[in-house]
Design a protein around this motif. Structure first.
Motif, PDB file in Angstrom:
ATOM      1  N   PRO A 136       0.835  -1.203   0.000  1.00 28.39           N
ATOM      2  CA  PRO A 136       0.000   0.000   0.000  1.00 28.39           C
ATOM      3  C   PRO A 136       0.875   1.260   0.000  1.00 28.39           C
ATOM      4  N   ASN A 137       0.322   2.336  -0.515  1.00 29.50           N
ATOM      5  CA  ASN A 137       1.013   3.646  -0.529  1.00 29.50           C
ATOM      6  C   ASN A 137       2.432   3.537  -1.090  1.00 29.50           C
ATOM      7  N   THR A 138       2.507   2.886  -2.243  1.00 31.68           N
ATOM      8  CA  THR A 138       3.814   2.677  -2.890  1.00 31.68           C
ATOM      9  C   THR A 138       3.738   3.120  -4.337  1.00 31.68           C
ATOM     10  N   LEU A 139       4.833   3.709  -4.801  1.00 27.28           N
ATOM     11  CA  LEU A 139       4.983   4.038  -6.218  1.00 27.28           C
ATOM     12  C   LEU A 139       5.849   2.955  -6.835  1.00 27.28           C
ATOM     13  N   ALA A 140       5.330   2.248  -7.843  1.00 27.87           N
ATOM     14  CA  ALA A 140       6.078   1.150  -8.472  1.00 27.87           C
ATOM     15  C   ALA A 140       6.163   1.361  -9.978  1.00 27.87           C
ATOM     16  N   TRP A 141       7.340   1.088 -10.520  1.00 24.94           N
ATOM     17  CA  TRP A 141       7.569   1.162 -11.966  1.00 24.94           C
ATOM     18  C   TRP A 141       8.142  -0.170 -12.429  1.00 24.94           C
ATOM     19  N   LEU A 142       7.696  -0.613 -13.607  1.00 21.93           N
ATOM     20  CA  LEU A 142       8.323  -1.809 -14.194  1.00 21.93           C
ATOM     21  C   LEU A 142       8.423  -1.648 -15.702  1.00 21.93           C
ATOM     22  N   ILE A 143       9.403  -2.358 -16.272  1.00 28.03           N
ATOM     23  CA  ILE A 143       9.619  -2.321 -17.721  1.00 28.03           C
ATOM     24  C   ILE A 143       9.372  -3.716 -18.282  1.00 28.03           C
ATOM     25  N   SER A 144       8.685  -3.792 -19.420  1.00 31.85           N
ATOM     26  CA  SER A 144       8.457  -5.099 -20.045  1.00 31.85           C
ATOM     27  C   SER A 144       8.215  -4.935 -21.541  1.00 31.85           C
ATOM     28  N   SER A 145       8.634  -5.963 -22.288  1.00 30.25           N
ATOM     29  CA  SER A 145       8.365  -5.972 -23.737  1.00 30.25           C
ATOM     30  C   SER A 145       7.115  -6.800 -24.044  1.00 30.25           C
ATOM     31  N   ASP A 146       6.580  -7.487 -23.023  1.00 28.29           N
ATOM     32  CA  ASP A 146       5.398  -8.336 -23.226  1.00 28.29           C
ATOM     33  C   ASP A 146       4.147  -7.501 -22.977  1.00 28.29           C
ATOM     34  N   LEU A 147       3.703  -6.808 -24.023  1.00 26.37           N
ATOM     35  CA  LEU A 147       2.626  -5.827 -23.871  1.00 26.37           C
ATOM     36  C   LEU A 147       1.294  -6.486 -23.541  1.00 26.37           C
ATOM     37  N   ASP A 148       1.067  -7.704 -24.020  1.00 26.24           N
ATOM     38  CA  ASP A 148      -0.178  -8.417 -23.701  1.00 26.24           C
ATOM     39  C   ASP A 148      -0.196  -8.853 -22.243  1.00 26.24           C
ATOM     40  N   ALA A 149       0.932  -9.403 -21.787  1.00 23.72           N
ATOM     41  CA  ALA A 149       1.010  -9.884 -20.397  1.00 23.72           C
ATOM     42  C   ALA A 149       0.825  -8.736 -19.404  1.00 23.72           C
ATOM     43  N   LEU A 150       1.276  -7.531 -19.779  1.00 22.25           N
ATOM     44  CA  LEU A 150       1.145  -6.379 -18.883  1.00 22.25           C
ATOM     45  C   LEU A 150      -0.310  -6.105 -18.503  1.00 22.25           C
ATOM     46  N   LYS A 185       2.802   5.818 -18.869  1.00 22.01           N
ATOM     47  CA  LYS A 185       3.361   4.833 -19.807  1.00 22.01           C
ATOM     48  C   LYS A 185       4.432   5.530 -20.635  1.00 22.01           C
ATOM     49  N   ILE A 186       5.622   4.957 -20.663  1.00 19.78           N
ATOM     50  CA  ILE A 186       6.712   5.548 -21.450  1.00 19.78           C
ATOM     51  C   ILE A 186       7.301   4.477 -22.355  1.00 19.78           C
ATOM     52  N   LYS A 187       7.423   4.806 -23.638  1.00 22.58           N
ATOM     53  CA  LYS A 187       8.003   3.857 -24.599  1.00 22.58           C
ATOM     54  C   LYS A 187       9.529   3.941 -24.529  1.00 22.58           C
ATOM     55  N   LEU A 188      10.172   2.793 -24.301  1.00 19.32           N
ATOM     56  CA  LEU A 188      11.634   2.705 -24.273  1.00 19.32           C
ATOM     57  C   LEU A 188      12.065   1.470 -25.057  1.00 19.32           C
ATOM     58  N   PHE A 189      13.340   1.377 -25.349  1.00 21.33           N
ATOM     59  CA  PHE A 189      13.879   0.179 -25.990  1.00 21.33           C
ATOM     60  C   PHE A 189      14.920  -0.454 -25.077  1.00 21.33           C
ATOM     61  N   ASN A 190      14.759  -1.761 -24.837  1.00 26.05           N
ATOM     62  CA  ASN A 190      15.759  -2.528 -24.103  1.00 26.05           C
ATOM     63  C   ASN A 190      16.503  -3.341 -25.153  1.00 26.05           C
ATOM     64  N   GLY A 191      17.656  -2.838 -25.596  1.00 26.05           N
ATOM     65  CA  GLY A 191      18.307  -3.416 -26.770  1.00 26.05           C
ATOM     66  C   GLY A 191      17.410  -3.137 -27.971  1.00 26.05           C
ATOM     67  N   THR A 201       9.705  -1.698 -25.525  1.00 22.42           N
ATOM     68  CA  THR A 201       9.134  -1.964 -24.206  1.00 22.42           C
ATOM     69  C   THR A 201       8.229  -0.819 -23.768  1.00 22.42           C
ATOM     70  N   ARG A 202       7.510  -1.062 -22.686  1.00 23.57           N
ATOM     71  CA  ARG A 202       6.793   0.011 -21.989  1.00 23.57           C
ATOM     72  C   ARG A 202       7.323   0.083 -20.556  1.00 23.57           C
ATOM     73  N   PHE A 203       7.555   1.302 -20.124  1.00 26.19           N
ATOM     74  CA  PHE A 203       7.969   1.554 -18.753  1.00 26.19           C
ATOM     75  C   PHE A 203       6.747   2.153 -18.066  1.00 26.19           C
ATOM     76  N   LEU A 204       6.173   1.408 -17.116  1.00 25.42           N
ATOM     77  CA  LEU A 204       4.869   1.755 -16.561  1.00 25.42           C
ATOM     78  C   LEU A 204       4.949   2.116 -15.085  1.00 25.42           C
ATOM     79  N   GLN A 205       4.161   3.125 -14.721  1.00 22.14           N
ATOM     80  CA  GLN A 205       4.084   3.550 -13.326  1.00 22.14           C
ATOM     81  C   GLN A 205       2.744   3.126 -12.740  1.00 22.14           C
ATOM     82  N   TYR A 206       2.792   2.525 -11.556  1.00 26.85           N
ATOM     83  CA  TYR A 206       1.585   2.158 -10.807  1.00 26.85           C
ATOM     84  C   TYR A 206       1.636   2.837  -9.449  1.00 26.85           C
TER      85      TYR A 206
END
Length: 386
Positions: free
Chosen positions: A333-347, A357-363, A367-372
């Motif tokens: 609770p009361n947490t800011l979390a960010w994660l990066i993933s290339s699996d857009l469906d699984a997200l 949502k921020i578009k980035l490239f890992n190699g 990917t999408r870099f997402l804030q929750y």
């Protein structure tokens, strides 16, 4: 090369241009201009050293020295042969060329690189009756050749090895995140060293080390032994020494906690070796812990992580990403979390609406870099206006 008012181009990854521009402004860059995967600016020789030593999201720092138009290979060779190469290197120095080519006239980067190499060697042979050596692995001088249609730009590469090679990585995970990308992600997430940081799937520890370097304001290249500009004719060793000393004097104490979890003992061992190489054992703690069984222990907390993709580790994507969302909701609770993933469906299976949502490239992976944003009670996720 003039020491005043040098034109400088700094390369970075897609999506990190604004972060790099802010870094360059803070370091004292003038006429800062954001480009695609690059930032252009002006500064003196000391500023060039400062970017190489300190900028966290810089990949390469280039100084353009020659620009011309060529409509065929003969013009290309001729203009290069007539250039005063001795202003930038000695005949007894080795050199290398890397090239970026976007042209209908010059289609093959290997061919134009060879032509440029011939022009440089022929110039010295003609003038001094001696030929400099080409050395691809450890050259004294590195040139960057850029061709956009007919426009040819020759730059001096002041960095040498790409600047993501910080010098602390001893062990590599199965899918390590690039150091420049890791630092960019942390800065996008707003990490400034105030509070506590958790990477719940830390792998070989890159995000943890970069987070510690930001928290302590350590220069990005504090472990690097050599830069290409140290072989330049106008290299000022005293000036570089003063810049390093000034930056190291700004290092600050960090009072929060930086913690990494992983379930793979091999990865934790790799992380510990890298943390030790970065001399961060007192700052970073890693432990064997399944994130899905964990509970929030640090307040306040920023979480940034790179969950495994299916190629790296055998996971059931739908279930795995659903568990990430469930763990966020019930245990953080009361947490800011960010994660990066290339699996857009699984997200989508996380089951929470990201507030950014921020578009980035890992190699080469898009990917999408997402804030929750997790809140206690019924309002699990707060949707930002922007």
């Amino acid at each position: 090369m003039e020491t005043e008012n040098i034109q400088i181009q700094i390369k970075t990854f897609f999506g990190l241009e604004q972060i790099l521009a802010e870094e360059i402004k803070k370091l004292g860059g003038r006429k800062v201009e954001v480009k695609n995967r690059a930032v252009n600016c002006e500064g003196d020789l000391g500023f060039l050293y400062k970017i190489n030593y300190s900028a966290r999201t810089a990949l390469k720092v280039l100084v353009p020295v020659y620009e011309f138009k060529a409509f065929n290979q003969h013009q290309f060779y001729d203009r290069l042969f007539k250039f005063n190469w001795e202003d930038f290197m000695d005949v007894d120095q080795s050199f290398a060329i890397d090239a970026t080519v976007n042209s209908e006239t010059f289609r093959h980067s290997q061919f134009v690189t060879l032509k440029m190499k011939d022009a440089i060697v022929d110039y010295f042979q003609d003038k001094f009756k001696r030929r400099p050596n080409v050395e691809t692995k450890y050259p004294d001088i590195k040139f960057h050749l850029h061709i956009d249609r007919e426009l040819v730009t020759i730059s001096m590469d002041s960095s040498g090895d790409a600047l993501f090679k910080r010098g602390y990585r001893k062990e590599q995970g199965e899918a390590p995140i690039n150091e420049v990308l890791a630092s960019g992600m942390l800065q996008l997430a707003g990490w400034d060293g105030k509070g506590n940081f958790l990477d719940p799937m830390c792998g070989s520890g890159t995000l943890l080390i970069e987070a510690a370097m930001i928290a302590m304001d350590l220069p990005a290249q504090i472990f690097r032994k050599r830069f290409a500009f140290q072989n330049w004719k106008n290299y000022d060793a005293d000036l570089f020494s003063k810049i390093k000393e000034f930056r190291i004097n700004r290092v600050r104490e960090f009072t929060g906690k930086i913690v990494g979890y992983d379930i793979d003992a091999r990865m934790l061992n790799a992380a510990r070796m890298n943390i030790e190489a970065a001399e961060m054992e007192d700052v970073i703690e890693v432990k064997k812990q399944n994130f899905f069984d964990s509970k929030k222990e640090l307040f306040p907390l920023l979480m940034v992580f790179n969950p495994p993709y299916d190629e790296r580790i055998s996971i059931n994507d739908d279930d795995f990403y659903k568990k990430i969302g469930d763990t966020f909701k019930t245990h953080y609770p009361n947490t800011l979390a960010w994660l990066i993933s290339s699996d857009l469906d699984a997200l989508k299976k996380i089951g929470l609406r990201p507030s950014r949502k921020i578009k980035l490239f890992n190699g080469k992976l898009e990917t999408r870099f997402l804030q929750y944003e997790m809140y206690e009670g019924t309002k699990k996720v707060h949707k930002l206006e922007n």
